[in-house]
Enzyme design. Sequence first.
Site, PDB file in Angstrom:
ATOM      1  N   LYS A  86      -8.533   4.089 -19.819  1.00  0.00           N
ATOM      2  CA  LYS A  86      -8.787   4.466 -20.941  1.00  0.00           C
ATOM      3  C   LYS A  86      -7.336   4.325 -22.135  1.00  0.00           C
ATOM      4  O   LYS A  86      -6.932   3.234 -22.192  1.00  0.00           O
ATOM      5  CB  LYS A  86      -9.117   5.869 -21.236  1.00  0.00           C
ATOM      6  CG  LYS A  86     -10.229   6.113 -20.186  1.00  0.00           C
ATOM      7  CD  LYS A  86     -11.506   5.215 -20.219  1.00  0.00           C
ATOM      8  CE  LYS A  86     -12.747   5.408 -19.574  1.00  0.00           C
ATOM      9  NZ  LYS A  86     -12.580   5.526 -18.132  1.00  0.00           N
TER      10      LYS A  86
ATOM     11  N   ARG B 254       0.800  -1.201   0.012  1.00  0.00           N
ATOM     12  CA  ARG B 254       0.066   0.003   0.107  1.00  0.00           C
ATOM     13  C   ARG B 254       0.762   1.256   0.070  1.00  0.00           C
ATOM     14  O   ARG B 254       0.579   2.364  -0.542  1.00  0.00           O
ATOM     15  CB  ARG B 254      -1.112   0.042   1.252  1.00  0.00           C
ATOM     16  CG  ARG B 254      -1.953   1.185   1.449  1.00  0.00           C
ATOM     17  CD  ARG B 254      -3.005   1.108   2.008  1.00  0.00           C
ATOM     18  NE  ARG B 254      -2.593   0.654   3.664  1.00  0.00           N
ATOM     19  CZ  ARG B 254      -2.011   1.263   4.547  1.00  0.00           C
ATOM     20  NH1 ARG B 254      -1.853   2.450   4.268  1.00  0.00           N
ATOM     21  NH2 ARG B 254      -1.740   0.465   5.698  1.00  0.00           N
TER      22      ARG B 254
ATOM     23  N   TYR C  19     -16.638  14.716 -16.482  1.00  0.00           N
ATOM     24  CA  TYR C  19     -16.979  13.169 -16.258  1.00  0.00           C
ATOM     25  C   TYR C  19     -17.946  13.100 -14.872  1.00  0.00           C
ATOM     26  O   TYR C  19     -17.698  13.524 -13.940  1.00  0.00           O
ATOM     27  CB  TYR C  19     -15.706  12.260 -16.138  1.00  0.00           C
ATOM     28  CG  TYR C  19     -16.040  10.833 -15.665  1.00  0.00           C
ATOM     29  CD1 TYR C  19     -16.505   9.995 -16.722  1.00  0.00           C
ATOM     30  CD2 TYR C  19     -15.716  10.252 -14.461  1.00  0.00           C
ATOM     31  CE1 TYR C  19     -17.050   8.884 -16.523  1.00  0.00           C
ATOM     32  CE2 TYR C  19     -16.031   8.744 -14.329  1.00  0.00           C
ATOM     33  CZ  TYR C  19     -16.676   8.260 -15.337  1.00  0.00           C
ATOM     34  OH  TYR C  19     -16.849   6.941 -15.129  1.00  0.00           O
TER      35      TYR C  19
END
Length: 401
Positions: free
Chosen positions: A214, A64, A117
Amino acid sequence: MKSRKKEPRDMRKSTKAIHAGEAEHSIYGEVSVPIFQSSSFAFPSAADGAARFAGEQPGYIYTRLGNPTVSALEENVAALENGYAGIATATGMAAVSSVFIAFLNQGDHVVSTNCIYGPSRIMLEKELVRFGVRSTFVDSSDLSNVERAIRPETKLVFVESPMNPSMSITDLRGAGEIAARHKLLYVVDNTFASPYLQRPLELGADIVINSLTKFINGHTDVVGGMIVTRTEENHKRLKKIVQTFGGTMDPHQAWLILRGVKTLPLRIERAQENAMKLADFLKSHPKVIWVSYPGLAEHPQHEIAKKQMDGFGTMISFGVKNGLEGGITVMNTVELITLAVSLGGVESLIEHPASMTHASLPREQREEAGILDELVRFSVGCEDFEDLREDLDQALGAIGD
Ligand code: PLP
């Protein structure tokens, strides 16, 4: 492994996509960065463990907090964006939320594009408002709207260009000058262009966000996000927030995206060539009312796009006859082109914002952002142009007169 002849920052962008982030010292001479699928990393001694926690010694502790495979991807995208350093996140939205959490306090105000968005707008308008953060959404393709929306308590300007799904363009350098004049943090979501076509940090942005889901990954099989900053100070602040709030990336996810990014230039060049030819084809189609593609000379911000982008991209919006019904007909009639949301993959995807991604927005908000009933959003892929043209032609042909 031989030591590198060039540092990533000195490479040209297609070379960066392939080589930035590759291992400096491999174990077996491996060419591909390995997947370091480990949650913890052993310390050679207690003193080394203490030094790593204190930030006095390089080395990994816990995934993490950092992982070698994830670091390779961070180095790659930071090099493509020409930034100080990158922070990989679990999704693009984790990147957006981390930036807001890191820099916004109660009472702060955000000026943003009205055509961002959807979930980014919901985050600001419906969620952060609970913590006393207010936002104003404006058509940032006209910079006077941005200037007018700034209040004494404004802290951050958040812009997306090209905008989703109108394909309007914001003058990124101009918006940066306004932000700088008012001493505001300037954040750009670069997802619709990718760093191969546009590098907002070079145009005045402090922070750039990409949904790696994307173009950067490009194969519609992984989600991910990246935050690249211009300064070490902002990087450190964001790193702390991402590590603490936990929106970090998994090494397997990072490895898949590292594989995808190597072909980013090839994919964009091919799809962009298709997009330009398809925009021309659509323009003259009898069932199409209008086409919005920054590469068309008649696009209202064509000249700005030419100045700030290295190409016009692969996203096209167009309006079809018969409004909502016409849009839905195209969705149900395409055969090769896939009816699905998302963008930037090798395969062409088509969607109808008014009945899908943006259906939950009130009509007046949709129309203000240019999301009309007849708008079809098309993410052009790398297929053969003729096959795409034929499929669009037969789908448009199904729209009644
Ligand atoms: N920003 C833009 C412009 C997007 O189009 C998307 C997703 O479509 C996101 C952010 C969010 O990315 P993700 O889906 O990876 O969380």
